[in-house]
Design a protein around this motif. Structure first.
Motif, PDB file in Angstrom:
ATOM      1  N   LEU A 228       0.838  -1.195   0.000  1.00 24.51           N
ATOM      2  CA  LEU A 228       0.000   0.000   0.000  1.00 24.51           C
ATOM      3  C   LEU A 228       0.871   1.242   0.000  1.00 24.51           C
ATOM      4  CD1 LEU A 228      -2.719   1.532   0.394  1.00 24.51           C
ATOM      5  CD2 LEU A 228      -2.434   1.173   2.855  1.00 24.51           C
ATOM      6  N   LEU A 229       0.698   2.095  -1.009  1.00 23.96           N
ATOM      7  CA  LEU A 229       1.266   3.438  -0.977  1.00 23.96           C
ATOM      8  C   LEU A 229       0.306   4.248  -0.131  1.00 23.96           C
ATOM      9  CD1 LEU A 229       2.273   3.873  -4.750  1.00 23.96           C
ATOM     10  CD2 LEU A 229       3.561   2.784  -2.887  1.00 23.96           C
ATOM     11  N   ALA A 230       0.708   4.509   1.103  1.00 25.17           N
ATOM     12  CA  ALA A 230      -0.235   4.912   2.143  1.00 25.17           C
ATOM     13  C   ALA A 230      -0.195   6.413   2.422  1.00 25.17           C
ATOM     14  CB  ALA A 230       0.073   4.149   3.432  1.00 25.17           C
ATOM     15  N   THR A 231      -1.209   6.859   3.155  1.00 26.94           N
ATOM     16  CA  THR A 231      -1.224   8.194   3.733  1.00 26.94           C
ATOM     17  C   THR A 231      -0.849   8.055   5.204  1.00 26.94           C
ATOM     18  OG1 THR A 231      -2.925   9.032   2.222  1.00 26.94           O
ATOM     19  CG2 THR A 231      -2.620  10.211   4.303  1.00 26.94           C
ATOM     20  N   PRO A 232       0.340   8.528   5.604  1.00 25.55           N
ATOM     21  CA  PRO A 232       0.721   8.414   7.014  1.00 25.55           C
ATOM     22  C   PRO A 232      -0.319   9.068   7.928  1.00 25.55           C
ATOM     23  CG  PRO A 232       2.595   9.097   5.685  1.00 25.55           C
ATOM     24  CD  PRO A 232       1.387   9.166   4.792  1.00 25.55           C
ATOM     25  N   VAL A 233      -0.456   8.547   9.115  1.00 21.73           N
ATOM     26  CA  VAL A 233      -1.359   9.027  10.163  1.00 21.73           C
ATOM     27  C   VAL A 233      -2.806   8.582   9.914  1.00 21.73           C
ATOM     28  CG1 VAL A 233      -2.213  11.030  11.447  1.00 21.73           C
ATOM     29  CG2 VAL A 233       0.137  11.009  10.637  1.00 21.73           C
ATOM     30  N   SER A 248      -0.048  -6.374   5.146  1.00 21.92           N
ATOM     31  CA  SER A 248       0.434  -5.579   4.023  1.00 21.92           C
ATOM     32  C   SER A 248       1.643  -4.764   4.462  1.00 21.92           C
ATOM     33  CB  SER A 248      -0.659  -4.628   3.516  1.00 21.92           C
ATOM     34  OG  SER A 248      -1.826  -5.323   3.133  1.00 21.92           O
ATOM     35  N   VAL A 249       2.461  -4.398   3.493  1.00 26.46           N
ATOM     36  CA  VAL A 249       3.573  -3.476   3.721  1.00 26.46           C
ATOM     37  C   VAL A 249       3.132  -2.095   3.258  1.00 26.46           C
ATOM     38  CG1 VAL A 249       5.918  -2.840   3.034  1.00 26.46           C
ATOM     39  CG2 VAL A 249       5.357  -5.226   3.510  1.00 26.46           C
ATOM     40  N   SER A 250       3.308  -1.096   4.120  1.00 29.06           N
ATOM     41  CA  SER A 250       3.009   0.276   3.738  1.00 29.06           C
ATOM     42  C   SER A 250       4.284   0.966   3.275  1.00 29.06           C
ATOM     43  CB  SER A 250       2.428   1.049   4.925  1.00 29.06           C
ATOM     44  OG  SER A 250       1.176   0.518   5.309  1.00 29.06           O
ATOM     45  N   VAL A 251       4.200   1.635   2.142  1.00 29.82           N
ATOM     46  CA  VAL A 251       5.275   2.501   1.677  1.00 29.82           C
ATOM     47  C   VAL A 251       4.803   3.933   1.892  1.00 29.82           C
ATOM     48  CG1 VAL A 251       6.684   3.227  -0.286  1.00 29.82           C
ATOM     49  CG2 VAL A 251       6.091   0.810   0.014  1.00 29.82           C
ATOM     50  N   VAL A 252       5.623   4.734   2.581  1.00 34.85           N
ATOM     51  CA  VAL A 252       5.219   6.078   2.996  1.00 34.85           C
ATOM     52  C   VAL A 252       6.299   7.084   2.611  1.00 34.85           C
ATOM     53  CG1 VAL A 252       3.827   5.229   4.929  1.00 34.85           C
ATOM     54  CG2 VAL A 252       6.254   5.775   5.290  1.00 34.85           C
ATOM     55  N   PRO A 253       5.912   8.356   2.463  1.00 34.10           N
ATOM     56  CA  PRO A 253       6.919   9.395   2.201  1.00 34.10           C
ATOM     57  C   PRO A 253       7.712   9.713   3.456  1.00 34.10           C
ATOM     58  CG  PRO A 253       4.751  10.391   2.461  1.00 34.10           C
ATOM     59  CD  PRO A 253       4.539   8.903   2.498  1.00 34.10           C
ATOM     60  N   LEU A 254       8.956  10.076   3.282  1.00 34.75           N
ATOM     61  CA  LEU A 254       9.784  10.499   4.403  1.00 34.75           C
ATOM     62  C   LEU A 254       9.723  12.021   4.516  1.00 34.75           C
ATOM     63  CD1 LEU A 254      12.915   8.195   4.008  1.00 34.75           C
ATOM     64  CD2 LEU A 254      10.874   7.850   5.415  1.00 34.75           C
ATOM     65  N   PRO A 255       9.505  12.537   5.710  1.00 32.25           N
ATOM     66  CA  PRO A 255       9.407  13.988   5.891  1.00 32.25           C
ATOM     67  C   PRO A 255      10.637  14.706   5.335  1.00 32.25           C
ATOM     68  CG  PRO A 255       8.707  12.862   7.881  1.00 32.25           C
ATOM     69  CD  PRO A 255       9.286  11.815   6.977  1.00 32.25           C
TER      70      PRO A 255
END
Length: 310
Positions: A228-233, A248-255
């Motif tokens: 999942l290309l996720a929305t953090p929070v 599932s594995v979440s892929v998230v952006p790094l701040p």
């Protein structure tokens, strides 16, 4: 028999997060659980009853908003209106996934998901959850977590989707989002994507929460995808990746990442409750920066739908 009510005090995934506390109270004190939720035509929760919270229902009720152990210990025999997304770890942790498995999609929802995924059977599927509207864009130039509910810039999803195709050219993307499609049109034009054809009948949350697709169906569909290309929070991403269906594995952006230098992290915490997920999005805990090969993210897997009818 005392009664515990949960009304529509927040969005659907956050209300799901209130269920473990409700069932812990039921387990301890024998409460009947009543849900006043519009979406119960799209799913059911085993062990609960559908009902209405009327003005007179609230008379004499204990309003539970932040439930610690001291408050939990006082609830025996009392009418409860439950609006707490957390509770004592010792009661909620052991039953968390068992409660999630009580949430069952309606047949028409399952039929719609199966119909949408059928043309892609056997093909690697990556889910994309984009939260717009009620989530706020701190900066269009960089991913910034300065807001309590930070939106992810669309360019980050585009960069992540390009990376997926570079690593797995046969992948296809299942996309779920709220807000308008117009801001995402470039994604639909550039990438192989698909969505559900189940229109949302719900408009009670206003335009900032609005989704063209049935949000319950989208949530169950996201939970069928191994990555999942996720929305953090977001509790919606959390329930899709970490609670419902298979892990599932979440892929998230790094701040701090930018469009010129996008960066990706991996979060894997199936079975954990939402406070841990939100801490990951706000502090970077449980987040592993991905290398160029996205080591630890298996992009070869097809969707898993069998659990929907279990």
């Amino acid at each position: 028999m005392p009664t515990l009510y949960i009304d529509e005090f927040v969005g659907i995934s956050n209300r799901f997060e209130a269920l473990p506390l409700a069932f812990a109270i039921q387990q301890r004190y024998g409460h009947r659980i009543v849900l006043d939720w519009a979406e119960l035509d799209s799913f059911r929760v085993e062990g609960t009853t559908r009902g209405k919270v009327r003005p007179w229902t609230k008379l004499g009720a204990v309003r539970v908003r932040d439930c610690d152990r001291a408050l939990f210990d006082t609830l025996g025999g009392k009418k409860v209106i439950c609006r707490s997304l957390d509770g004592p770890d010792e009661f909620l942790d052991p039953i968390y996934l068992d409660v999630a498995r009580k949430v069952k999609a309606a047949d028409f929802v399952i039929d719609g998901i199966e119909r949408a995924f059928a043309p892609h059977a056997g093909r690697p599927v990556v889910a994309v959850h984009i939260r717009q509207g009620d989530y706020h864009m701190v900066s269009t130039e960089r991913y910034d977590i300065g807001a309590e509910w930070p939106a992810v810039p669309v360019w980050w999803y585009a960069a992540a989707m390009r990376k997926v195709l570079a690593l797995q050219p046969n992948a296809v993307f299942f996309v779920a989002h709220n807000g308008g499609r117009d801001t995402l049109q470039a994604l639909f034009d550039e990438f192989p994507t698909f969505q559900l054809d189940l229109k949302s009948p719900y408009d009670y949350k206003g335009p900032d929460h609005q989704s063209a697709v049935n949000p319950v169906a989208d949530l169950f569909a996201l939970a069928c995808c191994p990555v999942l290309l996720a929305t953090p929070v977001s509790g919606y991403s959390h329930w899709a990746a970490n609670v419902m269906g298979e892990p599932s594995v979440s892929v998230v952006p790094l701040p701090g990442c930018t469009q010129q230098a996008p960066a990706f992290g991996k979060v894997s915490m199936f079975g954990s409750r939402m406070p841990r997920w939100r801490a990951a999005g706000r502090t970077g805990s449980d987040t592993v920066q991905l290398d160029t090969a996205w080591t630890g993210v298996d992009l070869s897997q097809p969707a898993s739908l069998a659990w929907l009818r279990a």
